[in-house]
Write a protein that holds these residues in place. Structure first.
Motif, PDB file in Angstrom:
ATOM      1  N   PRO A   1       0.817  -1.227   0.000  1.00 43.11           N
ATOM      2  CA  PRO A   1       0.000   0.000   0.000  1.00 43.11           C
ATOM      3  C   PRO A   1       0.851   1.277   0.000  1.00 43.11           C
ATOM      4  O   PRO A   1       0.480   2.261  -0.628  1.00 43.11           O
ATOM      5  CB  PRO A   1      -0.799  -0.109   1.298  1.00 43.11           C
TER       6      PRO A   1
ATOM      7  N   GLU B   1       1.960   2.018  -3.527  1.00 43.93           N
ATOM      8  CA  GLU B   1       0.957   1.709  -4.529  1.00 43.93           C
ATOM      9  C   GLU B   1       0.994   2.683  -5.714  1.00 43.93           C
ATOM     10  O   GLU B   1       0.757   2.299  -6.853  1.00 43.93           O
ATOM     11  CB  GLU B   1      -0.407   1.805  -3.846  1.00 43.93           C
ATOM     12  N   HIS B   2       1.296   3.943  -5.424  1.00 42.18           N
ATOM     13  CA  HIS B   2       1.252   4.947  -6.499  1.00 42.18           C
ATOM     14  C   HIS B   2       2.588   5.076  -7.227  1.00 42.18           C
ATOM     15  O   HIS B   2       2.715   5.895  -8.120  1.00 42.18           O
ATOM     16  CB  HIS B   2       0.867   6.301  -5.908  1.00 42.18           C
TER      17      HIS B   2
ATOM     18  N   ASP C   1       2.902   5.193 -11.096  1.00 46.42           N
ATOM     19  CA  ASP C   1       2.551   6.480 -11.683  1.00 46.42           C
ATOM     20  C   ASP C   1       3.803   7.360 -11.815  1.00 46.42           C
ATOM     21  O   ASP C   1       4.037   8.007 -12.837  1.00 46.42           O
ATOM     22  CB  ASP C   1       1.508   7.148 -10.781  1.00 46.42           C
TER      23      ASP C   1
ATOM     24  N   ILE D   1      -2.855   3.487 -15.430  1.00 46.49           N
ATOM     25  CA  ILE D   1      -1.464   3.812 -15.108  1.00 46.49           C
ATOM     26  C   ILE D   1      -0.553   2.660 -15.511  1.00 46.49           C
ATOM     27  O   ILE D   1       0.475   2.860 -16.143  1.00 46.49           O
ATOM     28  CB  ILE D   1      -1.337   4.120 -13.609  1.00 46.49           C
TER      29      ILE D   1
ATOM     30  N   HIS E   1      -0.075  14.321  -7.403  1.00 45.98           N
ATOM     31  CA  HIS E   1      -0.676  14.505  -6.080  1.00 45.98           C
ATOM     32  C   HIS E   1      -2.171  14.209  -6.114  1.00 45.98           C
ATOM     33  O   HIS E   1      -2.714  13.602  -5.190  1.00 45.98           O
ATOM     34  CB  HIS E   1      -0.463  15.943  -5.600  1.00 45.98           C
TER      35      HIS E   1
ATOM     36  N   LYS F   1      -3.841  12.167  -8.054  1.00 47.25           N
ATOM     37  CA  LYS F   1      -4.096  10.728  -8.101  1.00 47.25           C
ATOM     38  C   LYS F   1      -3.769  10.061  -6.765  1.00 47.25           C
ATOM     39  O   LYS F   1      -4.455   9.158  -6.326  1.00 47.25           O
ATOM     40  CB  LYS F   1      -3.308  10.092  -9.245  1.00 47.25           C
ATOM     41  N   LYS F   2      -2.709  10.565  -6.125  1.00 41.84           N
ATOM     42  CA  LYS F   2      -2.332   9.977  -4.837  1.00 41.84           C
ATOM     43  C   LYS F   2      -3.406  10.265  -3.782  1.00 41.84           C
ATOM     44  O   LYS F   2      -3.778   9.378  -3.002  1.00 41.84           O
ATOM     45  CB  LYS F   2      -0.983  10.542  -4.388  1.00 41.84           C
TER      46      LYS F   2
ATOM     47  N   GLN G   1      -4.779   6.720  -2.979  1.00 45.73           N
ATOM     48  CA  GLN G   1      -4.019   6.186  -1.858  1.00 45.73           C
ATOM     49  C   GLN G   1      -4.455   6.761  -0.508  1.00 45.73           C
ATOM     50  O   GLN G   1      -4.671   6.029   0.442  1.00 45.73           O
ATOM     51  CB  GLN G   1      -2.541   6.452  -2.075  1.00 45.73           C
TER      52      GLN G   1
END
Lengths: 300, 317, 385
Positions: B27, B30-31, B34, B159, C85, C87-88, C92
């Protein structure tokens, strides 16, 4: 309000252009002093200007020192910053390639700018003009007294440096380093000391540019990069290493910007100066006053 | 650096392949895929610039202009003329090549700092054009509504899909560049870097070789710009300003200037530092960033790819 | 070997460089502001304001007993960072809504993200493009904004000019997103208000002097000048205007001039300058029965006490945005779709910059009455007669 004649308009553009150009010229001179001794293009030069302005504001407006005292302390503090820059960021580099040195000065400029932001925040600061804000009128042309201070300081700096490099032993030693560092070392000149001195000197001149500019344009932490690029352009246009070239280059860029904004599309005014710069370089690859044969001997 | 060893390439490929799968399961990161999309886009540019700077020894402080030319070609042609995005990428590259040759021919005769200033000036002028020609470019506010990419009905709309697309393009560019380095042109380039006079005496057409590399790096930057535009669906002039040209040079310096791996490592590291890790420092971010850069120039002059060698040296001693 | 370890090192850095997760809270609200970079004059007061409002609400017990956690990211005025930012925050941090960004260009840049992930965005930037989709002719479904559109400021200025008998004007704009948006509206609305624009000049956000542009304008002898910029240039341009003896030409500033700090920096040159301002800039000048009197006075008091600096009108946009989200949370809880529906039908919300009446056709909800025309008199604002 009476309308303004075309002739006074032209003179007004020239006066403004010369003033802004004088600032660029002072930045360009700072580039040249360091370049001559080290072949480094110090991209943190613009930060000296910013620091000069902000420290002067702090000393004069916040602390309340008289103008002259504030001026002197600000010059000293910025000079110290310049020396620290050499000792902390440049000298420790063990394999100084040209690219590494460029990156090092960029890194230093980021640190200086960031520190200034932490100290002064992001808002602009004002400094009272050195001799009041009552404009002088000369045949329809308006001159702010501060314009005269800017141009006056450029003249003083240029004369001072010419005397320093031609008449004093220290200046001659620095010039010798510029011509041939190995030979200079052989005759007993401490090259590292000369490098330190060059950083000190160019920081001091940057500080003066910043202090004279602030009453006209205010000053904030984020102003350095733009001034560095303009000053670098001026130094290149005039020919790297040449002091008269730096003055000429700076004034020319200032004039083109002002006349371009006045007579052509003002949105493109920065582009006009750069197009002229490119054309000059394509015709004279070492700038107006630069010597192409000399640049061949430089490592970079 | 004539031989490029196979092992690191394999490791790199497996890492790229598995990364999204791993990231999905953690987690906290997770990004990250991107971020890796942008890292890949930067990588495409730095590969070309590493060839230009590290191998041919020519500095450029104006590459953001080519990045912008690709992005705006894609943006304008897709939104205002409804052209196929893939065709726009080709047109953008062709335009970048043309500009690179026209600007490169006179500029690359310049030396050192003069070349640096000329490319810097070129970058600023192009950026002013992006900003001022608002009817086409949307001006400083930028332009939106740029479509995403798809191929034969398969849309790169997530993504992860875009991540693989970008990194496949990076891999192609990487192998192409290695072939170029190992070709006679590549040898000519290194000769130019060592000594122009000697290279010229050996019968190498110096200006032609320089222009070829300049144009090659411009094409890569232009493709990167198109990929950026189609991923963001939006572009504005500030993305392609001089500051970004300087950032590209910083990426290469971070990674290491003298090997193409430096470009890869540098751009990925830069993307993570600037998009993620440095934010931990809040207000102090910009100072820390400057200090990191300073430390690299002082302690790792060959960039981060030189770090393992340095450690090995220490250990052996 | 060297390359292999480099890759391994890189992999390690990428995987282990993650951030520490913030503590869980019931309502997570995201914020993206340009706290640093070219638009920090917007993002800095916005961040401070949003944080202050959230702290106050939490100190007073939160929303229906639940605390709010505000997650603020700085986009550094960079669209790439802004996009990441956004998208995060959505996928998330799992926020219920996002406020910001500060800049119009960046707000437009991230609209597709919010439309795709179905999350409400309350932008703090002015451009009408944020809440108007040119393809559909309707607002973007998930996007709202609190600042008055630039067209409202221009209308307020042009209306004032008409009442003063001014019809020949010059415009001066800065070459960034703020200036470009104002210039666009000034040119677009000129015909409707019968304004003859005789000069259309520009300058850079870092320029030291605008004498050249003003001298050109002086030669064309317009009745008024409109300047559209923020930061130090809007002060420098005033000083140049005064020094060139151009004070007989009436000077109008955009609403970006809305901080007393600017009057102070102009060192006397701002005297007699007109400027359209939102209520929060002139709270103390408003009559007691003005609907916004209470909220603007309260904001002014707490902001100056908390941060010990003068209020800027931009912070007010963030106040409006966060309070709207808080209002929605109070009414419908933390469901993204419900928050959106609530905001779209919100009427009579009393904010810092006006009384908002949203509708499915209007995701800004303000009229030109949201601006008051103000004139600088004796170094302070005064309502223009």
């Amino acid at each position: 309000m009476e309308t303004i004649s075309a002739a006074s308009q032209l003179f007004q553009f020239i006066v403004t252009g010369l003033t802004v150009g004088a600032i660029y010229a002072m930045v360009a001179i700072g580039f040249n002093i360091i370049y001559n001794v080290t072949e480094i293009i110090n991209l943190a030069q613009g930060e000296f200007v910013m620091l000069g302005g902000l420290i002067m504001v702090f000393m004069h407006v916040t602390v309340g020192l008289p103008m002259i005292l504030a001026f002197v302390t600000a010059v000293l503090l910025v000079t110290l910053t310049g020396m620290l820059l050499d000792r902390l960021a440049i000298k420790p580099i063990r394999q100084p390639s040209v690219m590494t040195l460029i990156i090092a000065t960029i890194a230093a400029s980021i640190v200086i700018k960031g520190t200034a932001m932490l100290i002064w925040g992001k808002s602009p600061y004002d400094l009272p003009a050195f001799s009041g804000r009552t404009p002088i009128e000369l045949g329809g042309v308006i001159i702010q007294p501060q314009y005269l201070w800017v141009i006056g300081f450029l003249v003083v700096v240029t004369i001072g440096l010419t005397l320093f490099f031609n008449r004093t032993i220290l200046g001659k030693a620095m010039a010798a380093c510029a011509d041939n560092p190995d030979a200079a070392r052989l005759v007993g000149i401490n090259v590292q000391y000369m490098v330190l001195l060059s950083f000190a000197l160019s920081a001091a001149i940057g500080a003066i540019a910043g202090m004279t500019l602030t009453p006209i344009a205010l000053m904030d932490y984020d102003r350095g990069a733009m001034l560095a690029i303009k000053g670098f352009g001026a130094a290149i246009l005039g020919g790297l290493g040449s002091f008269s070239g730096a003055v000429l280059g700076g004034l020319l860029i200032g004039l083109i910007e002002s006349l371009g904004a006045g007579f052509l599309l003002s949105g493109y005014k920065d582009a006009y100066a750069l197009i002229v710069l490119l054309l000059v370089l394509f015709l004279r690859p070492s700038g107006i006053m630069g010597n192409f044969e000399v640049t061949k001997f430089k490592r970079f | 650096m004539l031989r490029i060893r196979k092992a690191p390439m394999g490791v790199g490929a497996i890492f790229i392949l598995l990364f999204p799968w791993v990231a999905e399961r953690l987690p906290a990161i997770e990004h990250y895929p991107d971020l890796m999309v942008f890292a890949g886009i930067y990588c495409l540019m730095t590969i070309g610039m590493s060839l230009l700077m590290g191998y041919a020894g020519q500095i450029s402080l104006g590459h953001a202009a080519f990045y912008g030319i690709g992005a705006y070609a894609s943006g304008i042609l897709t939104t205002q003329y409804n052209l196929n995005p893939w065709l726009c990428i080709l047109i953008g590259s062709a335009a970048a090549t043309a500009v690179a040759v026209v600007v490169g021919a006179p500029s690359l005769r310049l030396r050192g700092h003069y070349l640096a200033m000329a490319t810097l000036a070129f970058g600023i002028i192009i950026n002013i054009v992006f900003r001022e020609e608002a009817e086409w470019t949307g001006g400083p506010d930028g332009m939106g509504g740029i479509p995403g990419l798809d191929i034969f009905g398969y849309s790169f709309d997530s993504i992860h899909k875009y991540y693989y697309l970008v990194w496949i393009v990076v891999a192609i560019a990487f192998f192409f560049t290695i072939r170029l380095i190992q070709s006679p042109t590549g040898r000519a380039l290194r000769a130019i870097h060592a000594s122009e006079a000697a290279a010229s005496a050996m019968g190498i057409d110096i200006s032609r070789s320089k222009i070829v590399v300049f144009a090659f790096s411009a094409i890569l930057a232009s493709v990167a710009g198109s990929l950026y535009a189609h991923y963001m669906n939006f572009i504005n002039p500030s993305t392609f300003d001089t500051l970004f040209s300087i950032k590209l040079v910083i990426m290469i310096a971070l990674g290491g200037m003298h090997t193409i791996w430096g470009a890869v490592v540098g751009s990925v590291l830069f993307a993570f530092l600037s998009f993620e890790w440095l934010h931990q420092f809040g207000e102090y971010e910009i100072v820390v960033y400057g200090l990191v850069l300073m430390m690299v120039t002082i302690y790792l002059p060959e960039g981060l790819v030189g770090l393992p060698g340095r450690i090995a040296q220490r250990v052996r001693r | 070997m060297v390359k292999k370890s480099a890759m391994a090192l890189l992999a390690g850095l990428v995987i282990f460089g993650f951030s520490i997760q913030p503590a869980l809270a019931t309502y997570k609200v995201g914020a993206i502001f340009s706290v640093t970079g070219g638009a920090s004059f917007l993002g800095d007061p916005e961040k401070k304001t949003a944080q202050m409002v959230v702290d106050q609400i939490n100190r007073d017990g939160g929303i229906n007993g639940e605390k709010i956690e505000l997650i603020v990211y700085d986009d550094e005025t960079d669209p790439t960072k802004c996009n990441l930012h956004a998208k995060k925050l959505i996928s998330q941090d799992k926020v219920v809504a996002v406020i910001g960004p500060s800049v119009s260009g960046l707000s437009v840049a991230i609209i597709p993200v919010f439309e795709k992930f179905k999350t409400p965005l309350v932008s703090c930037a002015a451009s009408y493009k944020i809440v108007y989709n040119e393809k559909t002719g309707k607002p973007n479904k998930w996007v709202f904004k609190t600042p008055q559109s630039d067209s409202l400021a221009v209308e307020a200025i042009y209306t004032k000019m008409q009442s003063m008998g001014i019809h020949k004007i010059a415009i001066l704009t800065v070459t960034d997103g703020y200036g470009a948006s104002g210039r666009h509206e000034l040119l677009r609305l000129a015909q409707a208000y019968k304004m003859d624009i005789v000069a259309d000049e520009k300058y850079d956000p870092k320029d030291a002097d605008m004498t050249a542009q003003l001298t050109k304008i002086k030669g064309l002898a317009p009745q008024a000048i409109v300047n559209w910029s923020v930061g130090p240039t809007q002060v420098t341009v005033l000083r140049n205007w005064r020094d060139l003896g151009m004070t007989p030409i009436t000077f109008f500033q955009s609403h970006g001039f809305g901080s007393r700090k600017n009057i102070e920096l102009a060192a006397g040159a701002a005297e007699g300058v007109f400027c359209p301002l939102g209520a929060c800039n002139i709270a103390d000048l408003l009559p007691e029965d003005h609907p916004q009197k209470q909220v603007t006075m309260a904001y002014q008091k707490s902001y100056t006490e908390t941060y010990n600096e003068p209020l800027s009108s931009f912070g007010g946009h963030a106040w409006d945005a966060i309070q709207l989200v808080v209002d929605a949370l109070k009414a419908v809880g933390g469901d993204r779709a419900k928050i959106r529906d609530y905001l779209e039908n919100k009427k009579g919300f009393i904010g810092q910059h006006g009384v908002f009446n949203f509708s499915p056709e209007d995701h800004n909800g303000l009229t030109k009455e949201a601006f008051q025309m103000v004139v600088v008199k004796d170094g302070d604002w005064a309502l223009a007669k």
